[in-house]
Design a protein around this motif. Structure first.
Motif, PDB file in Angstrom:
ATOM      1  N   ASN A 186       0.830  -1.210   0.000  1.00  0.00           N
ATOM      2  CA  ASN A 186       0.000   0.000   0.000  1.00  0.00           C
ATOM      3  C   ASN A 186       0.862   1.258   0.000  1.00  0.00           C
ATOM      4  O   ASN A 186       0.605   2.228   0.713  1.00  0.00           O
ATOM      5  CB  ASN A 186      -0.942   0.005   1.202  1.00  0.00           C
ATOM      6  CG  ASN A 186      -2.092   0.989   1.022  1.00  0.00           C
ATOM      7  OD1 ASN A 186      -2.583   1.196  -0.081  1.00  0.00           O
ATOM      8  ND2 ASN A 186      -2.520   1.609   2.121  1.00  0.00           N
ATOM      9  N   ARG A 187       1.904   1.224  -0.820  1.00  0.00           N
ATOM     10  CA  ARG A 187       2.834   2.339  -0.946  1.00  0.00           C
ATOM     11  C   ARG A 187       3.089   2.631  -2.422  1.00  0.00           C
ATOM     12  O   ARG A 187       3.163   1.706  -3.245  1.00  0.00           O
ATOM     13  CB  ARG A 187       4.171   1.993  -0.308  1.00  0.00           C
ATOM     14  CG  ARG A 187       4.161   1.932   1.200  1.00  0.00           C
ATOM     15  CD  ARG A 187       4.299   3.327   1.787  1.00  0.00           C
ATOM     16  NE  ARG A 187       4.616   3.271   3.205  1.00  0.00           N
ATOM     17  CZ  ARG A 187       4.784   4.345   3.955  1.00  0.00           C
ATOM     18  NH1 ARG A 187       4.696   5.545   3.407  1.00  0.00           N
ATOM     19  NH2 ARG A 187       5.035   4.237   5.244  1.00  0.00           N
ATOM     20  N   PRO A 188       3.257   3.902  -2.801  1.00  0.00           N
ATOM     21  CA  PRO A 188       3.673   4.190  -4.181  1.00  0.00           C
ATOM     22  C   PRO A 188       5.087   3.650  -4.429  1.00  0.00           C
ATOM     23  O   PRO A 188       5.949   3.747  -3.546  1.00  0.00           O
ATOM     24  CB  PRO A 188       3.649   5.722  -4.250  1.00  0.00           C
ATOM     25  CG  PRO A 188       2.789   6.154  -3.113  1.00  0.00           C
ATOM     26  CD  PRO A 188       2.998   5.137  -2.040  1.00  0.00           C
ATOM     27  N   VAL A 189       5.294   3.099  -5.579  1.00  0.00           N
ATOM     28  CA  VAL A 189       6.614   2.591  -5.960  1.00  0.00           C
ATOM     29  C   VAL A 189       7.019   3.233  -7.282  1.00  0.00           C
ATOM     30  O   VAL A 189       6.254   3.207  -8.248  1.00  0.00           O
ATOM     31  CB  VAL A 189       6.621   1.052  -6.097  1.00  0.00           C
ATOM     32  CG1 VAL A 189       7.971   0.566  -6.616  1.00  0.00           C
ATOM     33  CG2 VAL A 189       6.327   0.399  -4.748  1.00  0.00           C
ATOM     34  N   LEU A 230      14.201   0.412  -8.583  1.00  0.00           N
ATOM     35  CA  LEU A 230      12.914   0.586  -7.923  1.00  0.00           C
ATOM     36  C   LEU A 230      13.079   1.367  -6.623  1.00  0.00           C
ATOM     37  O   LEU A 230      14.043   1.172  -5.882  1.00  0.00           O
ATOM     38  CB  LEU A 230      12.275  -0.769  -7.619  1.00  0.00           C
ATOM     39  CG  LEU A 230      12.132  -1.758  -8.774  1.00  0.00           C
ATOM     40  CD1 LEU A 230      11.348  -2.985  -8.314  1.00  0.00           C
ATOM     41  CD2 LEU A 230      11.463  -1.111  -9.974  1.00  0.00           C
ATOM     42  N   PHE A 231      12.099   2.247  -6.344  1.00  0.00           N
ATOM     43  CA  PHE A 231      12.110   3.060  -5.135  1.00  0.00           C
ATOM     44  C   PHE A 231      10.742   3.013  -4.463  1.00  0.00           C
ATOM     45  O   PHE A 231       9.716   3.122  -5.140  1.00  0.00           O
ATOM     46  CB  PHE A 231      12.431   4.528  -5.452  1.00  0.00           C
ATOM     47  CG  PHE A 231      13.841   4.773  -5.903  1.00  0.00           C
ATOM     48  CD1 PHE A 231      14.780   5.307  -5.027  1.00  0.00           C
ATOM     49  CD2 PHE A 231      14.238   4.482  -7.206  1.00  0.00           C
ATOM     50  CE1 PHE A 231      16.079   5.553  -5.437  1.00  0.00           C
ATOM     51  CE2 PHE A 231      15.540   4.716  -7.624  1.00  0.00           C
ATOM     52  CZ  PHE A 231      16.465   5.247  -6.733  1.00  0.00           C
ATOM     53  N   GLU A 232      10.741   2.874  -3.151  1.00  0.00           N
ATOM     54  CA  GLU A 232       9.518   3.057  -2.383  1.00  0.00           C
ATOM     55  C   GLU A 232       9.407   4.528  -2.027  1.00  0.00           C
ATOM     56  O   GLU A 232      10.363   5.130  -1.523  1.00  0.00           O
ATOM     57  CB  GLU A 232       9.546   2.219  -1.107  1.00  0.00           C
ATOM     58  CG  GLU A 232       8.312   2.424  -0.234  1.00  0.00           C
ATOM     59  CD  GLU A 232       8.382   1.669   1.077  1.00  0.00           C
ATOM     60  OE1 GLU A 232       7.581   1.960   1.974  1.00  0.00           O
ATOM     61  OE2 GLU A 232       9.251   0.779   1.196  1.00  0.00           O
ATOM     62  N   VAL A 233       8.261   5.116  -2.292  1.00  0.00           N
ATOM     63  CA  VAL A 233       8.056   6.530  -2.005  1.00  0.00           C
ATOM     64  C   VAL A 233       7.442   6.650  -0.609  1.00  0.00           C
ATOM     65  O   VAL A 233       6.298   6.229  -0.382  1.00  0.00           O
ATOM     66  CB  VAL A 233       7.141   7.188  -3.051  1.00  0.00           C
ATOM     67  CG1 VAL A 233       6.992   8.683  -2.759  1.00  0.00           C
ATOM     68  CG2 VAL A 233       7.708   6.984  -4.457  1.00  0.00           C
TER      69      VAL A 233
END
Length: 207
Positions: A67-70, A100-103
């Motif tokens: 439930n996080r923007p990636v 890839l990054f978790e925002v």
């Protein structure tokens, strides 16, 4: 005591025989070398396509499950071993890596994994007709800031990038269209071609 005498039937190869053998080897090599090169090129393309597919799928799955923007970043990096490319000027380079990054809540991207580099002979095409993920109407080539990570292999922050985000509901920031795609091909086909070369792979549309 008997002394062994050399047999009259044992003799060295003649010059003509050696020339014939060399000619046969050259003919066989002329057929096998191009075939081997084609196999290697195809293998690199398959490896690159699999990496891109896996990373994009992983980004979407992570966004849904956590439930996080990636954010998926596609890096433009100059390779000093390639003619015309300057390692200190990323705009002279090609799109040849991704990460890839978790925002997080502050809006900062936290790397989820290390940089994924395409095989050295494969690049992502930057032409809008072949790769709207890179040159689409909602895409902008960005320059890293001090908040962005340094890349390995001496690249540091000598790179540019474009990005797309997967939202927690699985949608993306690419806009309401199903015509987003990315094309990869061999660098030897030319870095700025506008038509698909004989050996290329398009990604599936992202919705």
């Amino acid at each position: 005591m008997k002394t062994l005498q050399p047999s009259a039937s044992r003799s060295a190869f003649s010059l003509i025989e050696l020339v014939v053998v060399i000619a046969i080897i050259a003919i066989v090599a002329s057929f096998t070398v191009p075939a081997a090169t084609s196999i290697l090129r195809g293998s690199a393309m398959t490896q690159a396509q699999q990496m891109l597919t896996d990373q994009i799928s992983l980004a979407r799955q992570y966004a849904l499950s956590k439930n996080r923007p990636v954010e998926v970043r596609f890096y433009q990096i100059a390779d000093p071993e390639q003619p015309g490319e300057d390692a200190t000027k990323p705009e002279t380079g090609q799109f040849r890596a991704m990460q890839l990054f978790e925002v997080v809540e502050s809006g900062v991207g936290v790397p989820l994994d290390k940089v994924q580099q395409l095989p050295s002979t494969v690049i992502m095409n930057p032409n809008i007709d072949l790769s709207t993920i890179i040159k689409g109407p909602n895409q902008t080539i960005q320059t890293p800031t001090t908040k962005d990570p340094e890349l390995p292999r001496g690249v540091k922050r000598n790179y540019k990038y474009v990005a797309l985000r997967f939202q927690p509901d699985g949608s993306t920031t690419l806009g309401a269209t199903d015509k987003w795609f990315l094309t990869i091909h061999n660098l030897s086909d030319g870095p700025t071609i506008t038509q698909p070369p004989p050996n290329f792979l398009p990604s599936r549309s992202i919705r």
